[in-house]
Design a protein around this motif. Structure first.
Motif, PDB file in Angstrom:
ATOM      1  N   UNK A  60       0.837  -1.214   0.000  1.00 22.80           N
ATOM      2  CA  UNK A  60       0.000   0.000   0.000  1.00 22.80           C
ATOM      3  C   UNK A  60       0.865   1.255   0.000  1.00 22.80           C
ATOM      4  N   UNK A  61       2.012   1.145   0.655  1.00 26.87           N
ATOM      5  CA  UNK A  61       2.915   2.295   0.697  1.00 26.87           C
ATOM      6  C   UNK A  61       3.460   2.612  -0.704  1.00 26.87           C
ATOM      7  N   UNK A  62       3.704   1.548  -1.475  1.00 20.06           N
ATOM      8  CA  UNK A  62       4.331   1.742  -2.786  1.00 20.06           C
ATOM      9  C   UNK A  62       3.364   1.542  -3.954  1.00 20.06           C
ATOM     10  N   UNK A  63       2.087   1.565  -3.635  1.00 21.62           N
ATOM     11  CA  UNK A  63       1.082   1.278  -4.668  1.00 21.62           C
ATOM     12  C   UNK A  63       1.150   2.251  -5.849  1.00 21.62           C
ATOM     13  N   UNK A  64       1.534   3.487  -5.558  1.00 22.97           N
ATOM     14  CA  UNK A  64       1.644   4.490  -6.631  1.00 22.97           C
ATOM     15  C   UNK A  64       2.654   4.059  -7.696  1.00 22.97           C
ATOM     16  N   UNK A  65       3.625   3.286  -7.264  1.00 27.51           N
ATOM     17  CA  UNK A  65       4.678   2.856  -8.183  1.00 27.51           C
ATOM     18  C   UNK A  65       4.305   1.625  -8.994  1.00 27.51           C
ATOM     19  N   UNK A  66       3.131   1.059  -8.741  1.00 25.05           N
ATOM     20  CA  UNK A  66       2.740  -0.140  -9.485  1.00 25.05           C
ATOM     21  C   UNK A  66       2.388   0.227 -10.924  1.00 25.05           C
ATOM     22  N   UNK A  67       3.109  -0.404 -11.879  1.00 20.44           N
ATOM     23  CA  UNK A  67       2.907  -0.063 -13.294  1.00 20.44           C
ATOM     24  C   UNK A  67       2.276  -1.203 -14.096  1.00 20.44           C
ATOM     25  N   UNK A  68       1.902  -2.260 -13.389  1.00 17.61           N
ATOM     26  CA  UNK A  68       1.269  -3.432 -14.039  1.00 17.61           C
ATOM     27  C   UNK A  68       2.154  -4.065 -15.115  1.00 17.61           C
ATOM     28  N   UNK A  69       3.460  -3.940 -14.939  1.00 22.27           N
ATOM     29  CA  UNK A  69       4.356  -4.646 -15.882  1.00 22.27           C
ATOM     30  C   UNK A  69       4.241  -6.149 -15.664  1.00 22.27           C
ATOM     31  N   UNK A  70       3.934  -6.501 -14.412  1.00 17.99           N
ATOM     32  CA  UNK A  70       3.650  -7.897 -14.068  1.00 17.99           C
ATOM     33  C   UNK A  70       2.294  -7.895 -13.365  1.00 17.99           C
ATOM     34  N   UNK A  71       1.627  -9.053 -13.309  1.00 16.48           N
ATOM     35  CA  UNK A  71       0.350  -9.070 -12.584  1.00 16.48           C
ATOM     36  C   UNK A  71       0.526  -8.643 -11.122  1.00 16.48           C
ATOM     37  N   UNK A  72      -0.550  -8.112 -10.569  1.00 17.75           N
ATOM     38  CA  UNK A  72      -0.517  -7.622  -9.182  1.00 17.75           C
ATOM     39  C   UNK A  72      -0.049  -8.712  -8.213  1.00 17.75           C
ATOM     40  N   UNK A  73      -0.518  -9.931  -8.451  1.00 20.39           N
ATOM     41  CA  UNK A  73      -0.130 -11.021  -7.527  1.00 20.39           C
ATOM     42  C   UNK A  73       1.378 -11.266  -7.584  1.00 20.39           C
ATOM     43  N   UNK A  74       1.981 -11.162  -8.768  1.00 21.73           N
ATOM     44  CA  UNK A  74       3.441 -11.362  -8.871  1.00 21.73           C
ATOM     45  C   UNK A  74       4.173 -10.243  -8.141  1.00 21.73           C
ATOM     46  N   UNK A  75       3.624  -9.043  -8.273  1.00 23.98           N
ATOM     47  CA  UNK A  75       4.206  -7.880  -7.586  1.00 23.98           C
ATOM     48  C   UNK A  75       4.174  -8.113  -6.067  1.00 23.98           C
ATOM     49  N   UNK A  76       3.039  -8.635  -5.577  1.00 20.84           N
ATOM     50  CA  UNK A  76       2.914  -8.916  -4.143  1.00 20.84           C
ATOM     51  C   UNK A  76       3.846 -10.058  -3.710  1.00 20.84           C
ATOM     52  N   UNK A  77       3.966 -11.065  -4.562  1.00 19.76           N
ATOM     53  CA  UNK A  77       4.898 -12.169  -4.249  1.00 19.76           C
ATOM     54  C   UNK A  77       6.317 -11.623  -4.127  1.00 19.76           C
ATOM     55  N   UNK A  78       6.663 -10.712  -5.029  1.00 21.32           N
ATOM     56  CA  UNK A  78       8.019 -10.160  -5.005  1.00 21.32           C
ATOM     57  C   UNK A  78       8.259  -9.395  -3.694  1.00 21.32           C
ATOM     58  N   UNK A  79       7.261  -8.601  -3.301  1.00 22.32           N
ATOM     59  CA  UNK A  79       7.406  -7.864  -2.042  1.00 22.32           C
ATOM     60  C   UNK A  79       7.544  -8.848  -0.881  1.00 22.32           C
ATOM     61  N   UNK A  80       6.681  -9.868  -0.876  1.00 27.10           N
ATOM     62  CA  UNK A  80       6.722 -10.854   0.220  1.00 27.10           C
ATOM     63  C   UNK A  80       8.082 -11.556   0.264  1.00 27.10           C
ATOM     64  N   UNK A  81       8.605 -11.898  -0.907  1.00 33.09           N
ATOM     65  CA  UNK A  81       9.903 -12.585  -0.958  1.00 33.09           C
ATOM     66  C   UNK A  81      11.008 -11.687  -0.384  1.00 33.09           C
ATOM     67  N   UNK A  82      10.974 -10.394  -0.766  1.00 35.79           N
ATOM     68  CA  UNK A  82      11.975  -9.453  -0.248  1.00 35.79           C
ATOM     69  C   UNK A  82      11.842  -9.270   1.255  1.00 35.79           C
ATOM     70  N   UNK A  83      10.605  -9.118   1.723  1.00 37.12           N
ATOM     71  CA  UNK A  83      10.377  -8.909   3.156  1.00 37.12           C
ATOM     72  C   UNK A  83      10.793 -10.155   3.940  1.00 37.12           C
ATOM     73  N   UNK A  84      10.579 -11.306   3.336  1.00 34.54           N
ATOM     74  CA  UNK A  84      10.950 -12.562   4.004  1.00 34.54           C
ATOM     75  C   UNK A  84      12.468 -12.654   4.162  1.00 34.54           C
ATOM     76  N   UNK A  85      13.167 -12.258   3.091  1.00 32.39           N
ATOM     77  CA  UNK A  85      14.641 -12.264   3.149  1.00 32.39           C
ATOM     78  C   UNK A  85      15.121 -11.338   4.264  1.00 32.39           C
ATOM     79  N   UNK A  86      14.473 -10.198   4.335  1.00 32.55           N
ATOM     80  CA  UNK A  86      14.830  -9.199   5.345  1.00 32.55           C
ATOM     81  C   UNK A  86      14.576  -9.760   6.745  1.00 32.55           C
TER      82      UNK A  86
END
Lengths: 101, 193
Positions: B62-88
């Protein structure tokens, strides 16, 4: 846990057979139908005669199908409400602003 | 065609959420929270960690929603965020004593202990879909190396294509295929041992 490759479950013949070793490295490609044309003929030819490799392909196929059928893990009760509350709380101050009535 | 349609749908939803439409935010959560929790659970192996990761993911989204450009599906975008947050999350926890999970520990807290498939029946792979094998498989997945687990969960469980997994994780397709193969082999070895 120590990662365990297919050689742990294979017969000693399969462990030492270079063709079996080659096919072992291509199991995912076989299951996904992703073999390159140049490797397809040799792989399928070997599979036709090697029961050990056939077993490996069968096991891999079952595993992939099992993963595909796992589905969604049930989320804890109240997760939706907690997420909603969190998002609303984040949104709140922006909406009101310091001069809002 | 379908991709264009999904892209339009995703952008329309994001636009509504950004405009402060509460119903759209509700829809956004309802559409994706179960899959993100599920994904998070498989990465973490713990329900509490998965819930924290899910919250973290949506907060960041939600913080970065403005930056969503739909280059990938929304679910992939969320998976990517989750993967990064998990690594962190993993990095932050690496200083703490690791919670070791035994393979015969309950797959879901409070649930009965799953039995090793080999203890009860021959041909474990053929019986994987029965309840206990399913829980065993879930547990074995949590024990995979993180980089293998990520690829396997996205590809074989979430059903993304190799290309979509590559895009989501910032890897080459060849790297995805290689990691997927190694993940499956590792998993197969665990289940056959």
């Amino acid at each position: 846990m120590t990662p365990m490759g297919p050689q742990k479950t294979r017969s000693s013949k399969a462990k030492h057979c270079p063709e079996c070793v080659k096919v072992g490295g291509k199991l995912s490609k076989v299951v996904d139908g992703d073999l390159k044309p140049e490797e397809k003929t040799a792989t399928l030819k070997h599979l036709k005669h090697c029961s050990s490799c056939q077993g490996q392909v069968k096991a891999m196929t079952h595993l992939v199908k099992a993963c595909q059928k796992l589905g969604v893990v049930k989320a804890p009760k109240g997760l939706h409400q907690r997420l909603k509350a969190m998002l609303m709380a984040k949104k709140g101050p922006e909406k009101k602003g310091p001069l809002a009535p | 065609m379908k991709a264009t349609h999904d892209k339009k749908q995703d952008l329309a939803l994001v636009e509504k959420v950004l405009s402060g439409d509460e119903a759209a935010a509700e829809l956004f959560l309802k559409r994706y929270e179960a899959r993100i929790f599920s994904f998070a659970y498989r990465l973490c192996g713990q329900r509490q960690d998965a819930e924290d990761l899910t919250q973290d993911t949506f907060a960041s989204a939600f913080k970065h929603l403005k930056g969503f450009r739909a280059q990938a599906p929304l679910i992939s975008w969320l998976f990517r965020i989750a993967a990064h947050r998990c690594q962190r999350m993993r990095r932050l926890k690496s200083g703490q004593p690791r919670r070791l999970v035994a393979l015969d520990a309950p797959a879901v807290e409070g649930g009965p202990l799953p039995q090793h498939p080999a203890d009860t029946r021959p041909g474990a792979e053929e019986l994987l879909m029965r309840g206990e094998q399913k829980r065993w498989l879930e547990k074995a997945i949590t024990l995979l190396r993180p980089e293998f687990k990520l690829v396997l969960v996205l590809r074989d469980i979430e059903g993304l294509s190799n290309e979509a997994v590559a895009e989501t994780l910032g890897l080459s397709v060849a790297a995805v295929k290689s990691r997927l193969h190694r993940a499956r082999m590792q998993l197969k070895g665990m289940l056959q041992s």
